[in-house]
Design an enzyme around this catalytic site. Structure first.
Site, PDB file in Angstrom:
ATOM      1  N   ASP A 163       0.848  -1.191   0.000  1.00  0.00           N
ATOM      2  CA  ASP A 163       0.000   0.000   0.000  1.00  0.00           C
ATOM      3  C   ASP A 163       0.884   1.242   0.000  1.00  0.00           C
ATOM      4  O   ASP A 163       2.050   1.204   0.410  1.00  0.00           O
ATOM      5  CB  ASP A 163      -0.977   0.003   1.185  1.00  0.00           C
ATOM      6  CG  ASP A 163      -0.296   0.031   2.547  1.00  0.00           C
ATOM      7  OD1 ASP A 163       0.743  -0.625   2.699  1.00  0.00           O
ATOM      8  OD2 ASP A 163      -0.802   0.717   3.466  1.00  0.00           O
ATOM      9  N   GLU A 197      -0.116  -0.744   5.900  1.00  0.00           N
ATOM     10  CA  GLU A 197       0.985  -0.215   6.702  1.00  0.00           C
ATOM     11  C   GLU A 197       0.866   1.288   6.840  1.00  0.00           C
ATOM     12  O   GLU A 197       1.091   1.859   7.896  1.00  0.00           O
ATOM     13  CB  GLU A 197       2.329  -0.577   6.075  1.00  0.00           C
ATOM     14  CG  GLU A 197       3.517  -0.492   7.043  1.00  0.00           C
ATOM     15  CD  GLU A 197       4.127   0.889   7.152  1.00  0.00           C
ATOM     16  OE1 GLU A 197       4.857   1.147   8.129  1.00  0.00           O
ATOM     17  OE2 GLU A 197       3.880   1.742   6.283  1.00  0.00           O
TER      18      GLU A 197
END
Ligand SMILES: [Zn+2]
EC number: 3.5.1.18
Length: 397
Positions: free
Chosen positions: A74, A139
């Protein structure tokens, strides 16, 4: 069959996987890993109030030791598109630089690692142990449905990690500058101080909480929390907001609030910080409420076999001896450290989260070469890596 780190990084950047979206990024990775012999597990986690997130655990081999590379696909949002000189999701190379959101943080490092694995397999065949990748899509967000839950899933299956390398960007200026061997903890405090509302012309009929709020904030900011420790810089406390929201000039407000964020080293625990804060506030007196949220405790992988192996690999590949550091924000290493020794090494962090995020193509291939040296050495040394007294054997690869 070997994989090209640059081409794989471009494919990953072309998936606009802004947290919590995956947009095909983990599929790109799976398609690269499966032909290499990895068994891939897609893990989708959700929790009430949060968006579901895709994660990937891939493992090559069934025997121990299990060497794990951890990272995230991500990315943070691109921000002002007008501010980018190149499409953030096109994966364009320009002037020997690969541009795009995630180029540095941290799709580039994931691609560099997968490429390194493919070259090791082509040269030497399967390792005497297992290589795994723990890749999350959560994250940069709240990190609730990501690494922490994958680690719990692994533990429930009885799978263990013996050592872990996190590919976050760790180098301030050039490849080979810095390895992170720990991180400071982060704790946010919300303070509300209570009084009694009244007329400013009749302050004896009111109880103004603001002088107490000011004295409390002075008490926690006037002295440094510590002078730093052997491997950590001094802890810091930053006031982030002070809110009263009182539009009237003739009214004493009933309450005032402040928020602060503390980045703390291994001289503190969340409990010791809370008792220090309450001690300061109690000394001022009056009614107050303190809410504390700790998003990660500080941790350290003491310099030893694992840190030495990574440092030597960096030195072999770049000719530069990296510094051991614990600076910067938190990372998912804060979860992994509960399971096995963890160190972090990745690209140069200069442009992470910025407009025109980019990495030198030569850094990408250079990082892949470093990861390859690490992989070359790790399986002769992994059995001793977790023993704090052991030294590294035969690291002349
Ligand atoms: Zn990152």
């Amino acid at each position: 069959m070997t994989i090209d780190a640059v081409a794989l990084a471009q494919d990953l950047i072309r998936c606009p996987s802004v947290t919590p979206r995956d947009d095909g990024a983990l599929g790109v990775l799976e398609a690269a890993l499966t032909p290499l012999g990895f068994v891939c597990h897609r893990l989708r986690f959700e929790q009430e109030g949060t968006a579901p997130v895709e994660n990937l655990y891939a493992r090559l081999g069934t025997e121990g030791p299990n060497f794990c590379f951890a990272g995230h696909t991500d990315v943070v949002p691109p921000g002002e598109l007008k501010g980018w000189s190149i499409d953030p999701f096109a994966g364009t190379i320009h002037n020997d630089r690969l541009y795009g959101r995630g180029a540095v943080d941290m799709k580039g490092a994931i691609a560099a690692f997968v490429a390194a694995v493919s070259r090791r397999l082509a040269a030497d065949g399967p390792p005497a142990g297992s290589i795994s990748l723990l890749i999350t899509g959560d994250e940069e967000g709240v990190a609730i449905n990501g690494t922490k839950k994958v680690l719990d899933w692994l533990a429930a299956r009885g799978e263990t990690l013996d050592a872990c390398l996190v590919g976050e960007p760790t180098n301030p200026k050039a490849l080979g500058d810095m390895i992170k061997i720990g991180r400071r903890g982060s704790l946010t405090g919300h303070l509300t101080v209570f009084g009694a509302q009244g007329h400013t012309a009749y302050p004896h009929l009111a109880d103004n909480p603001l002088p107490r709020l000011v004295r409390m904030l002075a008490a926690i900011t006037e002295k440094p929390m510590d002078e730093g420790t052997a491997h950590f810089q001094p802890s810091t406390l930053a006031l982030t907001t002070i809110d009263v929201g009182n539009p009237a000039t003739n009214v004493i407000p009933a309450q005032g609030k402040a928020t602060f964020n503390i980045r703390f080293n291994d001289a503190h625990t969340p409990a010791s910080i809370e008792s220090w804060l309450r001690g300061c506030f109690d000394a001022v007196g009056g009614a107050y409420e303190l809410d504390i949220h700790c998003s990660g405790e500080s941790f350290l992988t003491a310099p030893g076999p694992l840190t030495e192996l990574v440092a030597e690999a960096v030195e072999t590949a770049t000719g530069r001896r990296p510094e051991y550091s614990t600076t910067g924000g938190t990372s998912d290493a804060r979860f992994i450290k509960n399971f096995c020794p963890v160190v972090e090494f990745g690209l140069v962090g200069q442009t992470m989260h910025k407009l025109d995020e980019h990495t030198l193509v030569s850094d990408l291939t250079g990082l892949s070469a470093i990861y390859e040296v690490i992989l070359q050495r790790v399986f002769t040394n992994l059995p001793v890596l977790t023993s704090p007294t052991a030294s590294i054997a035969g690291s002349n690869g």
